[in-house]
Every structure is written in C-alpha cells, then in structure tokens.
Design an enzyme around this catalytic site. Structure first.
Site, PDB file in Angstrom:
ATOM      1  N   ASP A 183       0.034  -7.798   0.103  1.00 53.09           N
ATOM      2  CA  ASP A 183       0.336  -8.308   1.438  1.00 53.09           C
ATOM      3  C   ASP A 183       1.705  -9.002   1.453  1.00 53.09           C
ATOM      4  OD1 ASP A 183      -0.146  -9.650   4.118  1.00 53.09           O
ATOM      5  OD2 ASP A 183      -2.130  -8.808   3.778  1.00 53.09           O
ATOM      6  N   HIS A 254       0.578 -13.841   7.046  1.00 52.90           N
ATOM      7  CA  HIS A 254      -0.407 -12.760   6.996  1.00 52.90           C
ATOM      8  C   HIS A 254      -1.129 -12.717   5.651  1.00 52.90           C
ATOM      9  CE1 HIS A 254      -1.852  -8.520   7.152  1.00 52.90           C
ATOM     10  NE2 HIS A 254      -1.812  -8.668   8.464  1.00 52.90           N
ATOM     11  N   SER A 578      -6.493  -6.105  10.114  1.00 50.33           N
ATOM     12  CA  SER A 578      -6.011  -6.831   8.930  1.00 50.33           C
ATOM     13  C   SER A 578      -6.943  -7.970   8.561  1.00 50.33           C
ATOM     14  CB  SER A 578      -4.610  -7.393   9.178  1.00 50.33           C
ATOM     15  OG  SER A 578      -3.633  -6.407   9.110  1.00 50.33           O
TER      16      SER A 578
END
Length: 793
Positions: A183, A254, A578
C-alpha cells in the site's frame, strides 16, 4: 602554475578584421570580447542541443517487466544466490549493441530483479533496446509498466468479533500469523501498532525494516516487523516524490488505515470528532504486520510486483492489496495475477479489492481465481443529516460534521453560484459575491469531495450539499465545512426544487452517530461482475464492510487530506473496496491461526461457502446501486461471516497445479503458460474444461438462443467438520435452467475424506440476460452454499 593569458588575436578574430571596413572595425580588445561572447553562446547552444537530444532519448524510454526463461541462465551465473547479475549482464550486452548503433543512447537501467513473484526483471529501455532484448536467448515476454490507483470501531462487532467471545477468545490468537500490506506505507508510531503482549518476532521471518527518510529500524517492533519502500518504477514513469518521505512512512493515510483494519491492536475510545466512539481493533489484532510501500501519488506495476516479490521472500502468510487497474486484464498480462499466483503457490492467502467503478457491470478487477476478490458493503452504523427545504420537504443525508444545524439559507447552484462550471465546484468556478453566506450545491465526480468543500469555503459559502451520483450510496468523507451527502432520489428531488424556485432555501441538521441501520447493503461504488476475463468464475467472491470505516491515520495528514486543513486526528473515516479488502485479509489470518494446515484455497472456500445473503432484518441484501436485491455479480457468495467460516463443514480445495491445468483449459500457449510456471507444456488432450475448476461457486454461460444445451461440471469437497456426517443437496434453480446433481447425498466416514459430485446445467430458454440460484449441501450441523450465476450471451 598560472596559465599564460593570450593577448594576440585568434584566427577567427583576424578574419573579422580583414572583413570589416575601417569605420566599422572594432578594436582588438572589443573584438576579443565579442568573439568570447560568440564562443560562449555557441557552447550554450551545443549544450542545449545535447540536453534536448538526451532528454528526448530519455523520454523515448519506457519501463517494462520482462519475463525470462529461468532454464537459460548460463553456468557463469547459475551458481550465484540470485539472478540479478545475470539480468544485469543481459542488459549490458544489449547496451553494447545499442551504443554501437546510437552513440547518444543511454544504457538500459535495471530497476528490479524478480525471482519469487515472477522470474525476470524490470528495466527502463528504449524501443531499440527492447527489440535487441527480444533477440536474447531466454527472453519470454514483456509487459509495459502501468499506473494503478488505490481502490474500525464497529465493524468487528458487526462481524461477530468482540470481547472474549468466539474467534477472539481462542488461544490460537497467540500464534504468529504475518499479514503483508502492499500500500502507501504506515505511520509506525500510531497506537494501533504498539506491541503490548506480543512475543518475540517469529524465527522464520526473513524480512527487515529499511532505513529511509524519517524511518529507521527502531520504528519497528514486535507488531510491525517489516517495512520497505519501492519507488524506482514510479520515478521511471516520471513521478515526483518531492515532499514525500523516501521510506515506508505513510503520508497518504491509505496504507495506515488498511493495515490497522486488518491487524491493528485494541485501542479504547477511538473516534473522529466524537463520532463512532468505541474500541478500535483489527480483524486479527494480534497478527504481525509487514508493510511494503509501493504507492506514492500513484502506483506503478513494477513497484507493486517488487513489493509482492519481497513479501513472498520475507515469509508473509497473508497478502492484503487494496489497489488495481481501471479494467480487468487477461491473467497472462496482469502482473497482479502473475505475482499472486506465485504467492498462492507459496501457501500465501491473497486478497485484493474489487475496485470502485460500480455499479456498472463488468467493472470488477483483480479477478484471477486464485485471488480473493472483495466487494464493499455497509455496516449498521450511520451518520445522518436532515435537509429541510423551504417548501417543507425533508430528506436524509450523511455527514461527519458535528456542529450545530445551519440556519435556513439561500441555495446556489451552477449559474447562480458563478457559471456552468460552478455546478462541479471547480477551483476558481465559484463567484464569492454570489456564494458568500449561502449553501452551495455541488455535483461530484470531477474533483474529490474534500476539494469541493475547500472551494466552497474559500468562496465564502457556509455549507455544501453534495448530490449523489450513484444510487443511494452515502459513503461519506471528512470535509472542512458543514456538508451533507445525499442519495440519488433525494438529490433529484432537491434539484427539482432548486430549479423551480426563484429563491430556494434549506437548512441542514446533524444527528451524530446512530446504530441499527439496515445492513449490510452493497455499496453502489463497489465494482461488479460478470468476470470480464474469466466468465467461468463468479467475481467478486464476497463482500465485507467498506463504507464509513474508522481506522488509524497518520499524525501529519489532515482528515480531509487537504493541506489547508490544520486538523489532526488519530483515527479517520474512509470508504471503498480498499477498506473491505483488509477486513477479509484479517479474517483469513484468524482462520489461518485456527486451522494451521489449511491451504489458501481452503480458507477462501470457507469464507465463500459460509457467507450470508440476507441482512440483519432477514431480508435479501440490498444493492444500493439499483434499488433491488443484490446478486452474485455484486456480492459474490455473500457477506463474510468469520464465525461460521471457522467451521465450514466442507471445503473446496484447489492446488497450484489445478490452476495450471485451468489455464491450459483457457487454451493458453507455451509463452502464456511460462508467465506462471517454468518448463510446463499443456497436455494435447484437455484434462478439464474451465467450469471444472474446483471453485466454490458456479458460473454458467449459455448462448442467447441456446435451448436444451447442457454443461456438466465436476466438484470435489473435503470433510473438515464432523467425522461421520451426511450431506443432502438442496438446489434453487435459476430461471430458465434445469439443475441436476449426482449423487444427491454425500456420506463421509472420517475427517479429510474427499467425495466428488457432478452438476448438470441445462438451458431451457432465456427469460432474462442473467439468472441466479444456489446449490447447498446440508447436514445436521452445516450448510455449505455455492451461488449459481447464469449468463445468456
């Protein structure tokens, strides 16, 4: 020793004297100055030409992933520990050839060597160098580097994981399962990544914590046991890392969010602005975490593959990857499929997000059958707002704003806010004279919601109404001013009012956190099937919580991700597949703890066959994109249930070789097969048809006018429930299709026993393009359900 200064005119200067007239001729000193200036200018011109040529040559170069034949390694390099020297020697050899042909061409640049996820390398090559490479003995194929995009307090409780009950009470939680997160990195100091109560790092672990910008090995602990960064592909693609940490440290948020969702430690009183207050924990909160930062202001395929390659070498048990390409690609040119196949062959469970391009069909990505493809759905928690219009109508929306209700204010939109572009709240599109003190209506899709809010605030707007673009999705994002997101129906009604009223007004009230909302419901943004690449396999596989998920956030990143936002939070809300993906990754780690000998396919089967298809009110799970019940093309087998998945009764197991023969059934040639397995030739006579893959679901494809055409597929189940048990089949037939199962009863005498059955699907005639049903094996203790999806092409 000082060099002598030349004072006599040079030949070029003397020529100037001879050619000039008496009146126009310069003096000797003036002539020398003029000549020096000309020489300097000429040198600048030559330098500029050189730079242009060099930059043009560099711009002509692209980055590629190159597949090589491992058997072609020469004896000189075969004894070495890694293949990098051989890869470099290959590039050096084509550099010698290209330098003889084009002197100004820079040599090829080796970025990564791959050995586990993919045998070959990533390199920056010109078109001519690529052509030379294709002539090298051992060259197999090439894939261009591509840019990719990145696709909780209450969700564990929603999934039945809480307190000391169920899977969280198991002593197996003390085992050492390692989750690899590919990620944007991680914020290592976050409280979610503390290592309280954890034992030593597993001795089998081969990874490390790399030193980089504001990141050192001391940032890791017994919880965060690995951290690496990969950026060569991003730089080769022209990416800019200025202002970014050249390390595994996360500035986007994220990666920190997904890592804590999968395996974050217990943190009490987690909330954002007082909303969603509770105890935050990852699905497998005692798991170890290894982070592979591959995304910056975008992700490139060569960096992602390098991260996957390293994770395999390091020894992770689960890979959680929440990113993907815009559309699904054939498996042999999809580096994610290639890398994850190698991970699967090494016993690693791989989960990918399905994508956020719903509700359109054929939008699901990451659809290789050895990947667990995860859709997104809601949980029973919401953050409602009440929008009251000047005509008395009221509508419910959603917001993370926690302040007082707005007064009744004028509404502006589009031309009344500054012009046609103002409807999208583009930077500079809103006229402060028209917007100040008013509520601005913005249409989404062109720029992020946070950026729209920033523009409204800069123009003097008091609040913002965001119109819903896709169904009744109320997946909310943090904003910097009072706002509300509306569903499509409410948006349509409000716009009708705004356009029909000279001075439309509205007020917005904010209701905070509520529980008990109907759930789960599939998010409209969640990408859908059918499977564009492999129509014989239903995708996505399952759905999991992915809307308004609270999880860890970097200390230096604002909750809105805007630089102008000075607020900082410990936890933040985010939505997307996600967010759903790490839920499944963490649950897979739980199952790995409880069933240490289960294969990745066994874990996947357990998650699929125990998934549920009705919501908490007993109604069919709704699809927020279409105002109807969701189908397997929206949620696959259904919503994950970790408790039931831990005791599935039967599993559909699949080996790496089963997948190899599946690829053969797709008529892959030798070059395509070499992307997955070295030195393998498909049998001349097919050993299976695509539908025979031992998958826990059934995708059946009939031609549009087909009648009385049938397909028969084989499946094998393994008993992992009660040693002596009997299962009877129960079938819900799709409309227009007859389903016959033989045998209809399976009797097991011991654990680990395998029994096979055949199921025949006969097309009786098309009623609709798609039809759905199910096949369930039922015993006194278990229900093992497989969805059926029929497509009339």
């Amino acid at each position: 020793m000082a060099l002598p200064i030349r004072t006599s005119p040079s030949p070029s200067q003397r020529l100037s004297f001879l050619m000039c007239s008496q009146s126009s001729c310069p003096s000797t000193s003036e002539a020398m100055k003029i000549t020096d200036i000309k020489i300097f200018n000429a040198m600048l011109l030559l330098l500029a030409i050189f730079l242009v040529v060099s930059s043009t040559a560099e711009a002509d170069k692209q980055t590629y992933m190159v597949r090589m034949d491992k058997t072609k390694i020469t004896n000189t390099f075969n004894s070495l520990d890694n293949s990098k020297p051989w890869h470099q020697a290959i590039l050096d050899s084509i550099a010698d050839v290209s330098s003889q042909q084009e002197r100004e061409e820079t040599p090829p640049e080796l970025l990564y060597s791959y050995e586990s996820a993919f045998f070959g390398f990533a390199a920056k090559l010109s078109a001519k160098q690529l052509e030379s490479l294709k002539k090298v003995d051992g060259f197999v194929s090439v894939i261009p580097n591509k840019m990719l995009s990145l696709h909780t307090t209450h969700s564990p409780q929603f999934l039945g994981l809480s307190g000391s009950k169920g899977l969280w009470s198991s002593s197996d939680l003390k085992s050492d399962v390692i989750i690899g997160v590919v990620d944007t990195g991680i914020w290592p100091e976050h409280v979610s990544f503390q290592d309280h109560g954890l034992g030593p790092v597993p001795a089998r672990w081969k990874g490390t914590c790399e030193k980089g910008t504001r990141f050192s090995p001391s940032n890791c602990n017994k919880k965060l046991i690995g951290a690496r960064a990969f950026y060569k592909g991003y730089l080769a693609k022209g990416g800019n890392i200025t202002g970014k940490y050249l390390s595994a440290r996360d500035t986007e948020g994220h990666g920190t969010h997904t890592a804590s969702t999968a395996a974050g430690d217990h943190v009490p009183n987690a909330n954002i602005f007082g909303l969603a207050n509770g105890s935050a924990a990852g699905m497998r909160y005692s798991a170890r975490i290894a982070v592979y930062k591959v995304c910056w202001q975008g992700c490139t395929s060569v960096d992602v593959l390098a991260g996957m390659e390293q994770a395999i070498k390091d020894g992770v048990d689960v890979l959680s990857i929440s990113l993907g390409s815009p559309v699904a690609k054939p498996y042999d040119v999809d580096f994610k499929a290639i890398g994850s196949f190698s991970a699967f062959a090494n016993g690693i469970f791989v989960a990918f997000s399905a994508g956020n391009s719903g509700p359109l069909e054929y939008t699901a990505v990451n659809t290789a059958p050895w990947i667990m493809t995860v859709a997104a759905s809601t949980i029973d928690r919401s953050f409602p707002t009440i929008v009251k219009l000047g005509n008395g109508q009221t509508f419910e929306g959603s917001s993370f704003y926690t302040g007082k209700a707005t007064k009744s204010l004028l509404i502006v939109y589009g031309k009344t806010a500054g012009g046609e572009a103002a409807k999208y709240c583009f930077p500079g599109s809103l006229n402060p004279e028209l917007v100040k003190g008013k509520i601005v209506v913005c249409e989404p899709g062109e720029i992020p919601n946070g950026e729209m809010g920033e523009q409204v605030k800069l123009a003097g707007g008091v609040a913002m109404i965001i119109l819903g673009a896709r169904g009744e999705d109320l997946a909310t994002f943090v904003n910097i001013l009072p706002d509300t997101l509306l569903g499509a129906l409410a948006s349509e009604a409000i716009m009708k009012y705004v356009k029909s009223t000279k001075a439309p007004t509205a007020s917005i009230a904010f209701k905070g956190t509520t529980y008990g909302t109907r759930a789960p419901m599939v998010a409209a943004f969640s990408s859908r099937g059918p499977n564009l690449v492999g129509p014989d396999v239903i995708k996505p596989d399952v759905t999991a919580p992915g809307v308004d998920i609270l999880a860890a956030w970097p200390a230096e990143t604002s909750p809105s991700s805007l630089k102008s936002d000075n607020r900082r939070v410990l936890f933040n809300m985010d939505s997307g597949t996600s967010m759903a993906c790490p839920h499944v990754s963490g649950i897979a780690a739980l199952l790995k703890s409880k069933h240490k000998n289960w294969s990745p396919a066994a874990i996947k089967s357990a998650l699929m066959t125990t998934a549920y298809t009705t919501d908490h009110m007993g109604k069919p799970i709704a699809d927020l994109g279409f105002y109807q019940s969701a189908t397997p093309f929206a949620f696959g087998s259904g919503h994950v249930d970790p408790i039931k998945a831990s005791d599935p009764g039967l599993i559909y197991d699949i080996t790496a070789m089963d997948y190899v023969y599946y690829l053969c059934s797709l008529n892959y040639n030798a070059s395509q097969m070499s992307m997955f397995v070295d030195g393998f030739t498909c049998p001349k006579k097919a050993t299976m048809q695509p539908g025979d893959l031992n998958y826990p679901s059934f995708a059946v494809n009939f031609e549009r006018k087909a009648q009385n055409i049938s397909f028969t597929y084989k499946r094998t189940v393994t008993n992992v429930g009660v040693p002596t048990s009997t299962y009877k089949v129960s079938v819900e037939e799709p409309k227009g299709v007859s389903v016959i199962v033989k045998p209809s009863i399976l009797s097991f005498k011991k654990l680990g026993e395998k029994l096979s059955y055949q199921v025949s699907f006969a097309g009786l005639g098309r009623t609709k393009r798609y039809a759905f049903g199910s096949l369930v094996w039922v015993s006194s203790n278990h229900r093992v359900r497989s969805p059926i999806a029929v497509t009339w092409t």
